[in-house]
Write a protein that holds these residues in place. Structure first.
Motif, PDB file in Angstrom:
ATOM      1  N   TYR A 159       6.674   7.995  -3.223  1.00  0.00           N
ATOM      2  CA  TYR A 159       6.315   6.920  -4.154  1.00  0.00           C
ATOM      3  C   TYR A 159       7.579   6.312  -4.741  1.00  0.00           C
ATOM      4  N   CYS A 160       7.439   5.102  -5.260  1.00  0.00           N
ATOM      5  CA  CYS A 160       8.481   4.446  -6.042  1.00  0.00           C
ATOM      6  C   CYS A 160       7.902   4.195  -7.433  1.00  0.00           C
ATOM      7  N   TYR A 161       8.761   4.278  -8.445  1.00  0.00           N
ATOM      8  CA  TYR A 161       8.290   4.249  -9.828  1.00  0.00           C
ATOM      9  C   TYR A 161       9.274   3.479 -10.697  1.00  0.00           C
ATOM     10  N   THR A 162       8.748   2.726 -11.647  1.00  0.00           N
ATOM     11  CA  THR A 162       9.610   2.013 -12.586  1.00  0.00           C
ATOM     12  C   THR A 162       9.219   2.311 -14.020  1.00  0.00           C
ATOM     13  N   ALA A 163      10.227   2.502 -14.862  1.00  0.00           N
ATOM     14  CA  ALA A 163      10.025   2.714 -16.300  1.00  0.00           C
ATOM     15  C   ALA A 163      11.332   2.385 -17.005  1.00  0.00           C
ATOM     16  N   ASN A 164      11.230   1.707 -18.145  1.00  0.00           N
ATOM     17  CA  ASN A 164      12.416   1.348 -18.932  1.00  0.00           C
ATOM     18  C   ASN A 164      13.451   0.607 -18.100  1.00  0.00           C
ATOM     19  N   GLU A 165      12.953  -0.289 -17.224  1.00  0.00           N
ATOM     20  CA  GLU A 165      13.792  -1.136 -16.378  1.00  0.00           C
ATOM     21  C   GLU A 165      14.625  -0.340 -15.376  1.00  0.00           C
ATOM     22  N   LYS A 166      14.240   0.915 -15.125  1.00  0.00           N
ATOM     23  CA  LYS A 166      14.902   1.719 -14.101  1.00  0.00           C
ATOM     24  C   LYS A 166      13.902   2.026 -12.997  1.00  0.00           C
ATOM     25  N   VAL A 167      14.355   1.979 -11.759  1.00  0.00           N
ATOM     26  CA  VAL A 167      13.480   2.223 -10.616  1.00  0.00           C
ATOM     27  C   VAL A 167      13.972   3.451  -9.861  1.00  0.00           C
ATOM     28  N   THR A 182      14.485  -3.869  -7.779  1.00  0.00           N
ATOM     29  CA  THR A 182      13.282  -3.893  -8.591  1.00  0.00           C
ATOM     30  C   THR A 182      12.107  -3.377  -7.762  1.00  0.00           C
ATOM     31  N   LEU A 183      11.023  -3.020  -8.446  1.00  0.00           N
ATOM     32  CA  LEU A 183       9.839  -2.553  -7.729  1.00  0.00           C
ATOM     33  C   LEU A 183       9.267  -3.673  -6.862  1.00  0.00           C
ATOM     34  N   GLU A 184       9.370  -4.913  -7.340  1.00  0.00           N
ATOM     35  CA  GLU A 184       8.876  -6.050  -6.560  1.00  0.00           C
ATOM     36  C   GLU A 184       9.698  -6.220  -5.282  1.00  0.00           C
ATOM     37  N   ALA A 185      11.012  -6.031  -5.393  1.00  0.00           N
ATOM     38  CA  ALA A 185      11.858  -6.133  -4.203  1.00  0.00           C
ATOM     39  C   ALA A 185      11.529  -5.016  -3.213  1.00  0.00           C
ATOM     40  N   LEU A 186      11.329  -3.801  -3.719  1.00  0.00           N
ATOM     41  CA  LEU A 186      10.964  -2.692  -2.840  1.00  0.00           C
ATOM     42  C   LEU A 186       9.615  -2.946  -2.167  1.00  0.00           C
ATOM     43  N   ASP A 192       3.111  -2.992   4.239  1.00  0.00           N
ATOM     44  CA  ASP A 192       1.822  -2.861   3.552  1.00  0.00           C
ATOM     45  C   ASP A 192       0.932  -1.810   4.199  1.00  0.00           C
ATOM     46  N   ARG A 193       1.084  -1.608   5.485  1.00  0.00           N
ATOM     47  CA  ARG A 193       0.244  -0.637   6.176  1.00  0.00           C
ATOM     48  C   ARG A 193       0.462   0.773   5.654  1.00  0.00           C
ATOM     49  N   ASP A 194       1.688   1.075   5.220  1.00  0.00           N
ATOM     50  CA  ASP A 194       2.041   2.432   4.810  1.00  0.00           C
ATOM     51  C   ASP A 194       2.215   2.601   3.308  1.00  0.00           C
ATOM     52  N   PHE A 195       2.353   1.498   2.572  1.00  0.00           N
ATOM     53  CA  PHE A 195       2.614   1.578   1.133  1.00  0.00           C
ATOM     54  C   PHE A 195       1.689   0.625   0.379  1.00  0.00           C
ATOM     55  N   PHE A 196       1.286   1.061  -0.820  1.00  0.00           N
ATOM     56  CA  PHE A 196       0.351   0.275  -1.631  1.00  0.00           C
ATOM     57  C   PHE A 196       0.882   0.167  -3.054  1.00  0.00           C
ATOM     58  N   ARG A 197       0.854  -1.030  -3.608  1.00  0.00           N
ATOM     59  CA  ARG A 197       1.253  -1.242  -4.996  1.00  0.00           C
ATOM     60  C   ARG A 197       0.076  -0.857  -5.881  1.00  0.00           C
ATOM     61  N   ALA A 198       0.115   0.356  -6.419  1.00  0.00           N
ATOM     62  CA  ALA A 198      -1.015   0.892  -7.183  1.00  0.00           C
ATOM     63  C   ALA A 198      -1.183   0.188  -8.521  1.00  0.00           C
ATOM     64  N   ASN A 199      -0.072  -0.074  -9.199  1.00  0.00           N
ATOM     65  CA  ASN A 199      -0.099  -0.750 -10.497  1.00  0.00           C
ATOM     66  C   ASN A 199       1.313  -1.217 -10.820  1.00  0.00           C
ATOM     67  N   ARG A 200       1.562  -1.577 -12.058  1.00  0.00           N
ATOM     68  CA  ARG A 200       2.883  -2.111 -12.413  1.00  0.00           C
ATOM     69  C   ARG A 200       3.986  -1.062 -12.302  1.00  0.00           C
ATOM     70  N   GLN A 201       3.618   0.231 -12.355  1.00  0.00           N
ATOM     71  CA  GLN A 201       4.619   1.297 -12.348  1.00  0.00           C
ATOM     72  C   GLN A 201       4.851   1.919 -10.967  1.00  0.00           C
ATOM     73  N   PHE A 202       3.844   1.897 -10.090  1.00  0.00           N
ATOM     74  CA  PHE A 202       3.918   2.700  -8.876  1.00  0.00           C
ATOM     75  C   PHE A 202       3.680   1.911  -7.585  1.00  0.00           C
ATOM     76  N   ILE A 203       4.465   2.262  -6.578  1.00  0.00           N
ATOM     77  CA  ILE A 203       4.152   1.988  -5.178  1.00  0.00           C
ATOM     78  C   ILE A 203       3.966   3.355  -4.532  1.00  0.00           C
ATOM     79  N   ILE A 204       2.863   3.568  -3.841  1.00  0.00           N
ATOM     80  CA  ILE A 204       2.588   4.881  -3.264  1.00  0.00           C
ATOM     81  C   ILE A 204       2.574   4.808  -1.741  1.00  0.00           C
TER      82      ILE A 204
END
Length: 253
Positions: A159-167, A182-186, A192-204
């Protein structure tokens, strides 16, 4: 042509303005902005310019954050002292990537490229460039950890995670790596087939999903094969999209 300059170095901004007056005297410079916050406010309050010149490192963060708050459909020419952001720039409307110090030849070639791209038509660059960018994705990320550069394979990311402007990115062994994107850049660099943007904090990652639980308010919570810093919640509005993504894994469900 109406151009907007986003640049926090006064000398660099003046140099670019002088170069534009030399090579394209017909260009109207609408404003020169110095920060992410100022740029977001201006773009939300004014019509889109015909062209943006955008430095990457600004006083309050990198300029890719602007794209997280504003939909920019105009072409962008990035101006920077660093070459390591070229691929990320390609994902967000970039038609050229100029390394400082910028000279008249650089700007003339970039404007000529813009002229060839338009070919007499007004195009939606947001759609066109993102469409081209979607054909390319990172397979290895180079992660800077203290005095080392560590290659992180895409398929090792849980997963990828963002909090306090750190990724950060976490691999399947539970090791956490700092990321310089940034999480948006990642999200744009991960398939998309392998990763999903779950919410503002996580890509899983698809392989990391261990179980799914129904939560109150018709939301879902996800449990991964590795520990996460906080609960991963899928909003009610995103549940159908998430289920569709899962059906791609298990078509018979």
């Amino acid at each position: 042509m109406r151009a907007l300059i986003i640049e926090d170095e006064t000398a660099a901004a003046r140099n670019l303005e002088a170069v534009l007056r030399e090579v394209a005297p017909g260009v109207e410079i609408l404003a020169t902005l110095e920060s992410v916050a100022e740029s977001i406010e201006w773009l939300q309050s004014n019509p889109q310019p015909d062209l943006l010149f955008m430095d990457i490192h600004l006083a309050d963060g990198d300029s890719f954050r602007i794209f997280e708050s504003v939909e920019i459909t105009a072409p962008v020419i990035f101006t920077t002292a660093y070459d390591r952001y070229a691929l990320e720039a390609f994902r967000v409307n970039s038609i050229d990537y100029l390394l400082k110090p910028i000279n008249a030849g650089d700007v003339r070639r970039a404007l000529e490229k813009l002229r060839r791209l338009t070919s007499g038509e007004r195009l939606d660059y947001g759609t066109r460039v993102r469409g081209l960018a979607s054909q390319r994705q990172e397979e290895v990320f180079l992660v800077h950890v203290r005095d080392k550069i560590i290659p992180l394979q895409r398929d090792r990311i849980a997963y990828c995670y963002t909090a306090n402007e750190k990724v950060t990115a976490c691999d399947f062994d539970g090791t956490v790596y700092p990321m310089d994107k940034t999480l948006e850049a990642l999200q744009s660099l991960l398939p998309d087939r392998d990763f999903f943007r779950a919410n503002r904090q996580f890509i899983i990652a698809r392989r990391a999903v261990k179980e799914i639980a129904v939560w109150f308010g018709s939301r879902l919570t996800l449990h991964l094969t590795v520990e996460t810093p906080e609960r991963i919640v899928i909003s009610k509005a995103r549940v159908p999209e998430f289920k569709e993504w899962l059906r791609a894994i298990h078509p018979t469900e």
